[in-house]
Design a protein around this motif. Structure first.
Motif, PDB file in Angstrom:
ATOM      1  N   GLU A 207      -2.504   7.591 -10.236  1.00 14.89           N
ATOM      2  CA  GLU A 207      -2.016   8.513  -9.215  1.00 14.89           C
ATOM      3  C   GLU A 207      -1.848   7.802  -7.872  1.00 14.89           C
ATOM      4  O   GLU A 207      -0.894   8.070  -7.132  1.00 14.89           O
ATOM      5  N   ILE A 208      -2.773   6.888  -7.543  1.00 16.79           N
ATOM      6  CA  ILE A 208      -2.634   6.130  -6.300  1.00 16.79           C
ATOM      7  C   ILE A 208      -1.349   5.309  -6.335  1.00 16.79           C
ATOM      8  O   ILE A 208      -0.612   5.226  -5.344  1.00 16.79           O
ATOM      9  N   PHE A 209      -1.062   4.696  -7.477  1.00 18.10           N
ATOM     10  CA  PHE A 209       0.189   3.933  -7.607  1.00 18.10           C
ATOM     11  C   PHE A 209       1.397   4.827  -7.333  1.00 18.10           C
ATOM     12  O   PHE A 209       2.280   4.480  -6.536  1.00 18.10           O
ATOM     13  N   THR A 210       1.460   5.985  -7.981  1.00 16.65           N
ATOM     14  CA  THR A 210       2.623   6.864  -7.834  1.00 16.65           C
ATOM     15  C   THR A 210       2.742   7.401  -6.420  1.00 16.65           C
ATOM     16  O   THR A 210       3.847   7.466  -5.849  1.00 16.65           O
ATOM     17  N   VAL A 211       1.620   7.794  -5.828  1.00 18.39           N
ATOM     18  CA  VAL A 211       1.627   8.286  -4.449  1.00 18.39           C
ATOM     19  C   VAL A 211       2.119   7.188  -3.514  1.00 18.39           C
ATOM     20  O   VAL A 211       2.965   7.423  -2.641  1.00 18.39           O
ATOM     21  N   ALA A 212       1.614   5.981  -3.688  1.00 21.58           N
ATOM     22  CA  ALA A 212       1.977   4.886  -2.789  1.00 21.58           C
ATOM     23  C   ALA A 212       3.455   4.510  -2.928  1.00 21.58           C
ATOM     24  O   ALA A 212       4.138   4.289  -1.927  1.00 21.58           O
ATOM     25  N   PRO A 226      -2.642   8.384   4.179  1.00 19.48           N
ATOM     26  CA  PRO A 226      -3.642   8.971   3.284  1.00 19.48           C
ATOM     27  C   PRO A 226      -3.813   8.182   1.986  1.00 19.48           C
ATOM     28  O   PRO A 226      -4.931   8.034   1.493  1.00 19.48           O
ATOM     29  N   ALA A 227      -2.713   7.680   1.446  1.00 19.37           N
ATOM     30  CA  ALA A 227      -2.801   6.891   0.221  1.00 19.37           C
ATOM     31  C   ALA A 227      -3.555   5.590   0.469  1.00 19.37           C
ATOM     32  O   ALA A 227      -4.368   5.150  -0.354  1.00 19.37           O
ATOM     33  N   LEU A 228      -3.321   4.972   1.616  1.00 20.04           N
ATOM     34  CA  LEU A 228      -3.999   3.717   1.941  1.00 20.04           C
ATOM     35  C   LEU A 228      -5.491   3.952   2.160  1.00 20.04           C
ATOM     36  O   LEU A 228      -6.334   3.157   1.712  1.00 20.04           O
ATOM     37  N   GLU A 229      -5.837   5.051   2.836  1.00 21.81           N
ATOM     38  CA  GLU A 229      -7.254   5.362   3.051  1.00 21.81           C
ATOM     39  C   GLU A 229      -7.960   5.603   1.729  1.00 21.81           C
ATOM     40  O   GLU A 229      -9.111   5.196   1.537  1.00 21.81           O
ATOM     41  N   LEU A 230      -7.288   6.280   0.817  1.00 22.62           N
ATOM     42  CA  LEU A 230      -7.880   6.521  -0.499  1.00 22.62           C
ATOM     43  C   LEU A 230      -8.034   5.215  -1.271  1.00 22.62           C
ATOM     44  O   LEU A 230      -9.056   4.977  -1.922  1.00 22.62           O
ATOM     45  N   ALA A 231      -7.036   4.349  -1.191  1.00 19.46           N
ATOM     46  CA  ALA A 231      -7.064   3.100  -1.948  1.00 19.46           C
ATOM     47  C   ALA A 231      -8.181   2.173  -1.484  1.00 19.46           C
ATOM     48  O   ALA A 231      -8.830   1.508  -2.298  1.00 19.46           O
ATOM     49  N   ARG A 232      -8.449   2.130  -0.198  1.00 21.48           N
ATOM     50  CA  ARG A 232      -9.412   1.163   0.320  1.00 21.48           C
ATOM     51  C   ARG A 232     -10.852   1.555   0.032  1.00 21.48           C
ATOM     52  O   ARG A 232     -11.773   0.797   0.353  1.00 21.48           O
ATOM     53  N   GLU A 233     -11.065   2.690  -0.612  1.00 13.65           N
ATOM     54  CA  GLU A 233     -12.421   3.111  -0.965  1.00 13.65           C
ATOM     55  C   GLU A 233     -12.988   2.312  -2.139  1.00 13.65           C
ATOM     56  O   GLU A 233     -14.196   2.332  -2.367  1.00 13.65           O
ATOM     57  N   GLU A 235     -12.162  -1.194  -5.183  1.00  9.65           N
ATOM     58  CA  GLU A 235     -11.314  -2.294  -5.639  1.00  9.65           C
ATOM     59  C   GLU A 235     -10.207  -1.809  -6.577  1.00  9.65           C
ATOM     60  O   GLU A 235      -9.067  -2.254  -6.466  1.00  9.65           O
ATOM     61  N   PRO A 236     -10.501  -0.898  -7.542  1.00  8.29           N
ATOM     62  CA  PRO A 236      -9.400  -0.370  -8.366  1.00  8.29           C
ATOM     63  C   PRO A 236      -8.326   0.328  -7.543  1.00  8.29           C
ATOM     64  O   PRO A 236      -7.135   0.234  -7.850  1.00  8.29           O
ATOM     65  N   GLY A 237      -8.738   1.029  -6.484  1.00 11.72           N
ATOM     66  CA  GLY A 237      -7.747   1.680  -5.626  1.00 11.72           C
ATOM     67  C   GLY A 237      -6.857   0.674  -4.935  1.00 11.72           C
ATOM     68  O   GLY A 237      -5.634   0.856  -4.842  1.00 11.72           O
ATOM     69  N   LEU A 238      -7.450  -0.413  -4.433  1.00 11.82           N
ATOM     70  CA  LEU A 238      -6.650  -1.462  -3.804  1.00 11.82           C
ATOM     71  C   LEU A 238      -5.713  -2.128  -4.803  1.00 11.82           C
ATOM     72  O   LEU A 238      -4.575  -2.470  -4.471  1.00 11.82           O
ATOM     73  N   ALA A 240      -4.323  -0.646  -7.383  1.00  6.83           N
ATOM     74  CA  ALA A 240      -3.211   0.274  -7.622  1.00  6.83           C
ATOM     75  C   ALA A 240      -2.238   0.270  -6.448  1.00  6.83           C
ATOM     76  O   ALA A 240      -1.008   0.304  -6.642  1.00  6.83           O
ATOM     77  N   PHE A 241      -2.763   0.225  -5.225  1.00  8.41           N
ATOM     78  CA  PHE A 241      -1.888   0.188  -4.050  1.00  8.41           C
ATOM     79  C   PHE A 241      -1.092  -1.110  -4.025  1.00  8.41           C
ATOM     80  O   PHE A 241       0.102  -1.126  -3.702  1.00  8.41           O
ATOM     81  N   LEU A 242      -1.747  -2.213  -4.377  1.00  6.15           N
ATOM     82  CA  LEU A 242      -1.046  -3.494  -4.458  1.00  6.15           C
ATOM     83  C   LEU A 242       0.074  -3.433  -5.490  1.00  6.15           C
ATOM     84  O   LEU A 242       1.161  -3.985  -5.278  1.00  6.15           O
ATOM     85  N   ALA A 243      -0.180  -2.756  -6.617  1.00  9.97           N
ATOM     86  CA  ALA A 243       0.863  -2.622  -7.646  1.00  9.97           C
ATOM     87  C   ALA A 243       2.075  -1.897  -7.089  1.00  9.97           C
ATOM     88  O   ALA A 243       3.217  -2.228  -7.425  1.00  9.97           O
ATOM     89  N   ALA A 244       1.837  -0.902  -6.233  1.00  9.58           N
ATOM     90  CA  ALA A 244       2.957  -0.194  -5.614  1.00  9.58           C
ATOM     91  C   ALA A 244       3.725  -1.115  -4.666  1.00  9.58           C
ATOM     92  O   ALA A 244       4.972  -1.115  -4.639  1.00  9.58           O
TER      93      ALA A 244
END
Length: 537
Positions: A207-212, A226-233, A235-238, A240-244
């Motif tokens: 979901e983080i990937f799709t949102v980002a 908001p997506a970046l704040e969620l991702a930085r919580e 390592e998996p979130g980061l 997914a954001f990197l994948a985006a």
């Protein structure tokens, strides 16, 4: 064709989106899952669609005449095949609308392969039981479906990148399906934005990937925060954001990555460096500064980037880090030195492999690629005599590509707990397809392993494989290194990049980078449109 059959087609299209790699062909859709077992394959014909409980609400919405977005990415020379299938099933042209979109990197002048087919009822169809098209756009249920499918498919792709049974073509099909669902979100406007906002409260990696991606691609910059704040919580979130950040073309993300490089948070700077490396772009002075950072994870990421983007001018920094107290920094430095053609990291890589830590497997594969043949043989033979190091010996023999180890691999195929891994190493060297009869065997009766690391690998038939080898071993030069049955040359390694399975492609990419120091490492996990550009270069 009556309404019931049209409902079945809709159900089938939705079924295809979650049941493996589907391809529309005339009135038939075949479903299969990568190179998975036959149990994962099925056939959809006409109204004979697998009717899961989850699909029934979608069919009910179809019967009520609501609008729905269907993924319309189909392969081949007819890019509008799903659109034509809807019309061919008796759905009038006025009921369908196609939103074609050229896939990233797809050359102009070729048929459009991506987009979304919008199925709707016209306002005056004479079907009194159908409800009018909602005035505020597509129904939220179907926009949610696009969001869920894009998230699910990215999670599937994340595993497929490292899987033993996925080829580039399989990965490309997943990418096209993800892009089709992202297109559905792009053309859904406010309906998509409201669903994305709701998803932030319960988002996982997919979901983080799709949102980002949605925020980077279509939304104002304020929606990215908001997506970046969620991702930085986490390592998996980061990740997914990197994948985006890696998914979209460079011009769309260059500004965001440049801003992230200037952040004080080392985790965000680390992600930015990884983003630059994913696009094989040079982060310039920011990379040099990160090599001297007091934050160990940031420093390790910078050292990794040195080898990935081919910065030979920074090789001295990598050499200095070979004695770092931090293991991740030490490994990243050794990896980059090896990629840049240096043999200095061999003792470090051997030590990391001997210790058996988190970097042992990759350190072993890199070390044998930088050793002299005799030295590599002696080192791996030491592993082959220690049961706790058998798997490292299997990985190392595959990386070395030396037929000297084939007799030992044949013996390992008779040990149930190692048979499939030995079969994979045998294929790496010889190119034998262990999915074909008579080379494919059966699992030993009663054999079960929790968290089986070889679950996706075929069982070899040891007697048949040994007979196959005895017939062909004269075709292999004993002094050559082999990958997939071919002596390693630049040409054969590029063929492996195009045609091999993902792990074989990774091996080919490493070999090519080491043979051409300073050349960026080919990323076999990059979005496939970018991989195609690199392959064509």
């Amino acid at each position: 064709m009556g309404p019931a059959s049209r409902e079945s087609i809709l159900g089938g299209c939705q079924h295809i989106s979650r049941s493996g790699d589907g391809e529309i062909r005339g009135s038939q859709a075949k479903v299969w899952g990568g190179r998975g077992p036959p149990a994962s394959r099925g056939t959809l014909r006409g109204s004979s669609v697998g009717s899961s409980d989850a699909a029934e609400p979608r069919r009910q919405l179809f019967r009520e005449g609501h609008a729905t977005l269907l993924p319309a990415q189909v392969r081949g020379e007819h890019g509008h095949r799903l659109f034509g299938l809807l019309q061919g099933s008796g759905v009038p042209a006025a009921h369908c609308r196609l939103h074609p979109r050229r896939l990233p990197g797809e050359p102009t002048g070729h048929p459009v392969r991506g987009g979304c087919a919008l199925f709707l009822r016209p306002p005056h169809s004479g079907m009194s039981h159908l409800m009018p098209l909602p005035s505020n756009g597509p129904l939220p249920e179907f926009v949610s479906l696009h969001f869920e499918e894009a998230s699910f498919l990215w999670a599937l792709r994340r595993r497929a990148v490292h899987a033993s049974h996925y080829a580039f073509a399989d990965l490309e099909r997943i990418d096209e399906r993800i892009e089709a669902h992202l297109d559905g979100l792009r053309i859904s406007g406010e309906a998509a934005r409201s669903i994305i906002d709701e998803a932030l409260s319960v988002a996982g990696m997919g979901e983080i990937f799709t949102v980002a991606v949605s925020a980077l691609d279509t939304a104002p910059a304020v929606r990215l925060l908001p997506a970046l704040e969620l991702a930085r919580e986490s390592e998996p979130g980061l990740e997914a954001f990197l994948a985006a950040l890696s998914w979209l073309p460079w011009p769309r993300v260059a500004g965001v990555l440049s801003q992230l490089l200037g952040e004080e948070d080392p985790a965000l700077r680390r992600m930015a460096l990884a983003g630059y490396a994913a696009h094989r772009q040079d982060a310039g002075a920011a990379l040099s500064r990160a090599l001297s950072s007091t934050d160990a994870p940031l420093r390790a990421r910078a050292l990794q980037s040195v080898g990935e983007v081919g910065r030979r001018d920074l090789l001295s920094f990598a050499r200095q880090a070979l004695t770092s107290e931090d293991e991740a920094c030490r490994f990243s430095a050794a990896r980059s030195c090896a990629l840049l053609g240096d043999k200095a990291p061999v003792p470090i890589l051997r030590s990391l492999a001997d210790q058996g830590g988190p970097h042992a497997a990759e350190a072993c594969e890199l070390a044998v690629r930088r050793m002299d043949r005799r030295e590599a043989r002696e080192w791996l033979m030491g592993f082959s005599e220690r049961p706790d190091r058998f798997r490292l010996a299997l990985l190392g023999s595959a990386a070395l590509g030396d037929t000297f180890f084939v007799p030992w691999l044949l013996r390992m195929m008779r040990m149930p707990e190692l048979a499939r891994a030995a079969g994979e190493s045998f294929r790496f060297i010889t190119g034998a397809d262990l999915l074909e009869r008579p080379l494919e065997g059966e699992a030993p009766e009663g054999f079960e392993v929790e968290d089986d690391p070889d679950a996706e690998l075929p069982w070899p038939a040891p007697d048949a494989v040994e007979a196959w080898w005895n017939e062909r071993k004269g075709d292999f030069h004993p002094d050559a290194r082999h990958l997939l049955g071919q002596p390693m040359t630049s040409e054969s390694l590029r063929d492996a990049l195009r045609l091999g399975l993902q792990r074989e492609r990774k091996a080919a990419a490493l070999e090519l980078a080491m043979r051409h120091p300073g050349q960026p490492l080919f990323d076999v996990g990059a979005p496939c449109f970018r991989q195609r550009q690199w392959l064509a270069a």
